[in-house]
Enzyme design. Structure first.
Site, PDB file in Angstrom:
ATOM      1  N   CYS A   2       0.854  -1.183   0.000  1.00 15.17           N
ATOM      2  CA  CYS A   2       0.000   0.000   0.000  1.00 15.17           C
ATOM      3  C   CYS A   2       0.892   1.236   0.000  1.00 15.17           C
ATOM      4  O   CYS A   2       1.987   1.231   0.562  1.00 15.17           O
ATOM      5  CB  CYS A   2      -0.939   0.101   1.194  1.00 15.17           C
ATOM      6  SG  CYS A   2      -2.044  -1.282   1.359  1.00 15.17           S
ATOM      7  N   ARG A  27       3.504  -0.183  -5.087  1.00 14.72           N
ATOM      8  CA  ARG A  27       3.310  -0.772  -3.760  1.00 14.72           C
ATOM      9  C   ARG A  27       1.943  -1.424  -3.593  1.00 14.72           C
ATOM     10  O   ARG A  27       1.674  -2.077  -2.580  1.00 14.72           O
ATOM     11  CB  ARG A  27       3.456   0.307  -2.674  1.00 14.72           C
ATOM     12  CG  ARG A  27       4.806   0.956  -2.632  1.00 14.72           C
ATOM     13  CD  ARG A  27       4.815   2.044  -1.588  1.00 14.72           C
ATOM     14  NE  ARG A  27       4.670   1.489  -0.267  1.00 14.72           N
ATOM     15  CZ  ARG A  27       5.674   1.133   0.508  1.00 14.72           C
ATOM     16  NH1 ARG A  27       6.902   1.291   0.085  1.00 14.72           N
ATOM     17  NH2 ARG A  27       5.463   0.636   1.699  1.00 14.72           N
ATOM     18  N   TRP A  74      -3.027  -2.505  -1.659  1.00 10.89           N
ATOM     19  CA  TRP A  74      -2.704  -3.907  -1.946  1.00 10.89           C
ATOM     20  C   TRP A  74      -3.482  -4.691  -0.891  1.00 10.89           C
ATOM     21  O   TRP A  74      -3.125  -4.673   0.290  1.00 10.89           O
ATOM     22  CB  TRP A  74      -1.205  -4.126  -1.811  1.00 10.89           C
ATOM     23  CG  TRP A  74      -0.720  -5.476  -2.265  1.00 10.89           C
ATOM     24  CD1 TRP A  74      -0.380  -5.842  -3.537  1.00 10.89           C
ATOM     25  CD2 TRP A  74      -0.480  -6.629  -1.454  1.00 10.89           C
ATOM     26  NE1 TRP A  74       0.045  -7.145  -3.557  1.00 10.89           N
ATOM     27  CE2 TRP A  74      -0.013  -7.660  -2.295  1.00 10.89           C
ATOM     28  CE3 TRP A  74      -0.631  -6.910  -0.087  1.00 10.89           C
ATOM     29  CZ2 TRP A  74       0.315  -8.931  -1.833  1.00 10.89           C
ATOM     30  CZ3 TRP A  74      -0.301  -8.188   0.367  1.00 10.89           C
ATOM     31  CH2 TRP A  74       0.163  -9.180  -0.505  1.00 10.89           C
ATOM     32  N   ASN A 100      -1.279   1.698   6.088  1.00 14.26           N
ATOM     33  CA  ASN A 100      -0.465   0.645   5.479  1.00 14.26           C
ATOM     34  C   ASN A 100      -0.027  -0.270   6.612  1.00 14.26           C
ATOM     35  O   ASN A 100       0.578   0.200   7.576  1.00 14.26           O
ATOM     36  CB  ASN A 100       0.756   1.281   4.787  1.00 14.26           C
ATOM     37  CG  ASN A 100       1.733   0.238   4.275  1.00 14.26           C
ATOM     38  OD1 ASN A 100       1.349  -0.913   4.035  1.00 14.26           O
ATOM     39  ND2 ASN A 100       2.978   0.623   4.116  1.00 14.26           N
ATOM     40  N   GLY A 101      -0.344  -1.551   6.497  1.00 10.83           N
ATOM     41  CA  GLY A 101       0.034  -2.493   7.557  1.00 10.83           C
ATOM     42  C   GLY A 101      -1.130  -3.416   7.857  1.00 10.83           C
ATOM     43  O   GLY A 101      -2.054  -3.563   7.056  1.00 10.83           O
ATOM     44  N   LYS A 485      12.324 -13.806 -12.339  1.00 14.95           N
ATOM     45  CA  LYS A 485      11.889 -12.682 -13.184  1.00 14.95           C
ATOM     46  C   LYS A 485      10.749 -13.118 -14.088  1.00 14.95           C
ATOM     47  O   LYS A 485       9.744 -12.425 -14.227  1.00 14.95           O
ATOM     48  CB  LYS A 485      13.039 -12.146 -14.052  1.00 14.95           C
ATOM     49  CG  LYS A 485      14.134 -11.412 -13.334  1.00 14.95           C
ATOM     50  CD  LYS A 485      13.740 -10.071 -12.757  1.00 14.95           C
ATOM     51  CE  LYS A 485      13.148 -10.211 -11.398  1.00 14.95           C
ATOM     52  NZ  LYS A 485      13.891  -9.972 -10.209  1.00 14.95           N
ATOM     53  N   HIS A 504      17.201 -36.117 -11.112  1.00 14.00           N
ATOM     54  CA  HIS A 504      16.695 -36.709  -9.865  1.00 14.00           C
ATOM     55  C   HIS A 504      15.199 -36.434  -9.670  1.00 14.00           C
ATOM     56  O   HIS A 504      14.693 -36.532  -8.554  1.00 14.00           O
ATOM     57  CB  HIS A 504      17.498 -36.179  -8.674  1.00 14.00           C
ATOM     58  CG  HIS A 504      18.938 -36.596  -8.737  1.00 14.00           C
ATOM     59  ND1 HIS A 504      19.352 -37.883  -8.539  1.00 14.00           N
ATOM     60  CD2 HIS A 504      20.054 -35.883  -9.035  1.00 14.00           C
ATOM     61  CE1 HIS A 504      20.667 -37.957  -8.686  1.00 14.00           C
ATOM     62  NE2 HIS A 504      21.107 -36.751  -8.990  1.00 14.00           N
ATOM     63  N   LYS A 603       6.074  -3.934  -4.550  1.00 17.97           N
ATOM     64  CA  LYS A 603       7.525  -3.752  -4.571  1.00 17.97           C
ATOM     65  C   LYS A 603       8.137  -3.950  -3.187  1.00 17.97           C
ATOM     66  O   LYS A 603       9.191  -4.541  -3.041  1.00 17.97           O
ATOM     67  CB  LYS A 603       7.828  -2.343  -5.086  1.00 17.97           C
ATOM     68  CG  LYS A 603       9.292  -1.987  -5.130  1.00 17.97           C
ATOM     69  CD  LYS A 603       9.924  -2.540  -6.368  1.00 17.97           C
ATOM     70  CE  LYS A 603      11.407  -2.240  -6.467  1.00 17.97           C
ATOM     71  NZ  LYS A 603      12.068  -3.219  -7.332  1.00 17.97           N
TER      72      LYS A 603
END
Ligand code: AGP
Length: 608
Positions: A2, A27, A74, A100-101, A485, A504, A603
């Protein structure tokens, strides 16, 4: 995760907030919102989707006010919906905030407040904070926030406005990043300092258990008891242009292209006359360095792969006992950490919660701690103290690229320096590697010249079902990073394996729809890797080889070859990773993916 922005001052409020949110979009980008205070009334506007959608709404509704706050989300608690988007307003319309959190005891607070007749409007944990503030607010913001900090558990960066406090923004931090900035007659706050660069480079990084009042006249800082204290500002050495895309279609591509300069800058002032010297940054005596019996590398994601790379290089330099650990695991295992341990934390952002908590643990056990980070003044930097700052400049693309090469540059220098101080590094090796490191920028530039060929290759393979990346020895860490990536930005399944390990188990997956990207530099492991290529070919997997210029034999195995310049064997990861970054970029582009803001990712991961 966020992104938060707040502004008080004479500029166009909504423009400052929307521009700031756009810089925070990496973010979180599932919904966005803005709130302003105007004539003692709180107004808010929210939308699902991107900041551009919010900007459209702001324009359509001529939304404006006297001062304001904004948020790009987010989702953690509560799905992606307009109702759950921030800002959240108390039922009595007296308080509004962005967060945020994670508020861990949100359910309990909600139940209490609902029992007092307070109506909730969202499924978020955040709403419990704003409703609580509304409940306890009696005209003194500081007193209300002090009560809130005692009531909530978890992590938060909160930015708060009260309907009757004109031109006053309040912030509080515990566990989530927040930076406050000031210019003449205006005040700002943001999750990321790059959002402030256009307006000011003098900032205060908020500490945990700290709150502040931001006004046009200045900022006052308090602890969670409400006692004021002095706080020193910090001058940022980034400039606004560094955080723009320039003529590149994506930040990621720009950042890939910045890598020759980034490596050169990271070497600057740390090497001279074929020797490495970190004594200006690391105030460690020879005796102290010799005293550490164990080296722990702790990081997440790409930064973790930088440490895996470093460990393999360092093994060749001295007699180190090294562990590389993912930060989220380090904390919860019974790993011996003590005063004989040098614990090295690597974090681009310096805000990753897992890495930060791991650093706190190592510190509490008496280990000597060091951080390698790209953000001076970040939380990990401030808490750990000992630091090597990578001068990569702001990295905006969610997929880390240039910070990886900056990290491995710093880590190789650190490995050389530690080995030298312990008396384990001979002068020839130091000279050979330092000289080769100084050639890396030029070699990376020649890899970047292959961009068109790599783009063509990506076109041929964009419809593959997935990819395997294989390499042996020092070719394995770039394989790990190449696979990450590709996963992150193209959403294709990609896995990296030490080439010899394929037989394997994973080899069972191979068929003509599953290409294998083989990193096969011309070194002592070439023949063994080629045998693994043959095993893959026997299962009909198409092969893409990253091979050394002049290696004519590789053409016997595949037509899909990316030739890279020769370097010292220890430094192959520098050369090997860049074509894979470009390959992932062009595959994602071919598949129409949102490269700079891939789905589900943020990010900076500030929750555990
Ligand atoms: C890299 O492309 C990712 N975005 C991610 O793995 C990242 O490296 C990880 O979250 C660690 O971040 P940090 O370096 O800021 O601590």
């Amino acid at each position: 995760m966020c992104g938060i922005m707040g502004y008080v001052g004479a500029r166009d409020i909504t423009k400052v907030i929307l521009d700031g949110l756009a810089k925070h979009e990496y973010r979180g980008y599932d919904s966005a919102g803005i709130a302003v205070v105007k004539d003692r009334e709180i107004h808010e506007l929210r939308t699902t989707g991107r900041v551009s959608q919010l900007a459209k709404k702001v324009a359509e509704e001529h939304f404006t006010g006297e001062f304001g706050i904004g948020h790009t989300r987010w989702a953690t608690h509560g799905g992606v919906s307009e109702m759950n988007a921030h800002p959240h307003v108390s039922s009595d319309n007296r308080v509004v905030l962005v967060h945020n959190g994670i508020i861990e005891n949100a359910r309990e607070i909600r139940a209490d407040l609902e029992a007092h007749g307070i109506k909730f409007h969202s499924e978020t944990d955040t709403e419990s904070a704003v409703q609580y503030l509304g409940y306890v607010y009696e005209g003194d913001p500081k007193a209300a926030i002090v009560k809130l900090t005692k009531r909530v558990r978890g992590a938060f960066a909160l930015v708060i406005m009260f309907y009757d406090r004109p031109n006053e923004i309040w912030v509080a931090r515990k566990g989530s990043p927040l930076v406050v900035g000031r210019a003449d007659g205006e005040g700002f706050c943001a999750s990321d300092p790059t959002a402030l660069l256009e307006y000011t480079r003098d900032v205060w990084f908020m500490d945990d258990d700290e709150m502040a009042k931001i006004t046009k006249e200045g900022c006052i800082f308090y602890d969670f008891h409400g006692d004021a204290h002095e706080k020193k500002s910090m001058h940022l050495d980034w400039d606004a242009a560094m955080a723009t895309r320039g003529s590149y279609p994506h930040f990621m591509l720009k950042e890939i292209h910045e890598q020759p300069d980034v490596v050169a800058h990271t070497l600057l002032g740390r090497v001279a006359d074929g020797a490495v010297d970190l004594s200006k940054e690391l105030d460690w005596s020879e005796a102290k360095i010799k005293g550490w019996k164990k080296i722990h590398f702790v990081a997440c994601g790409t930064s973790h792969y930088a440490t895996v790379t470093a460990a393999r290089i360092m093994e060749t330099l001295g007699d180190f006992e090294i562990r590389t650990e993912v930060a989220s695991e380090y904390r919860y295992r019974n790993i011996p950490i003590d005063k004989d341990t040098l614990a090295i934390f690597v974090s681009q952002s310096g805000e990753t919660a897992d890495t930060l908590h791991a650093a706190r643990l190592a510190k509490s056990r008496g280990a000597e701690c060091l951080v390698i980070t790209n953000v001076r003044g970040s939380t990990i930097h401030r808490e750990v103290g000992n630091a090597i700052i990578t001068p990569a400049g702001p990295e905006v693309g969610v997929a880390a690229t240039k910070t990886f090469t900056a990290q491995i540059t710093a880590l190789v220098l650190l490995g050389l320096y530690l080995a030298k101080m312990r008396g384990e590094l001979d002068k020839d090796t130091e000279h050979r590697l330092v000289t080769a490191l100084m050639d890396i920028p030029g070699k990376l530039a020649s890899v970047l010249d292959k961009e068109k060929d790599i783009e063509m290759l990506a076109r041929d393979f964009a419809d593959a079902r997935g990819f395997f990346f294989i390499g042996r020895g020092l070719a394995y860490p770039p394989a790990l990073e190449g696979a990450l990536k590709l996963k992150e930005i193209s959403y294709l399944h990609a896995e990296a394996y030490p080439a010899g390990e394929m037989k394997h188990g994973p080899i069972a997956l191979l068929d003509k729809e599953l290409p294998v990207v083989a990193l096969v530099p011309k070194n002592g492991l070439w023949e063994k890797t080629v045998s693994n290529i043959e095993e893959s070919m026997a299962r009909k997997s198409p092969i893409i080889a990253v091979a050394t210029e002049g290696d004519d034999e590789i053409a016997n195995y595949t037509d899909h070859i990316i030739f890279t310049p020769e370097t010292e064997p220890e430094l192959f990861p520098f050369i090997g990773v860049v074509p894979l970054q470009l390959f992932a970029y062009y595959i994602a582009r071919q598949r129409g993916c949102d490269i700079d803001m891939p789905r589900n990712l943020a990010k900076s991961v500030t929750v555990e």
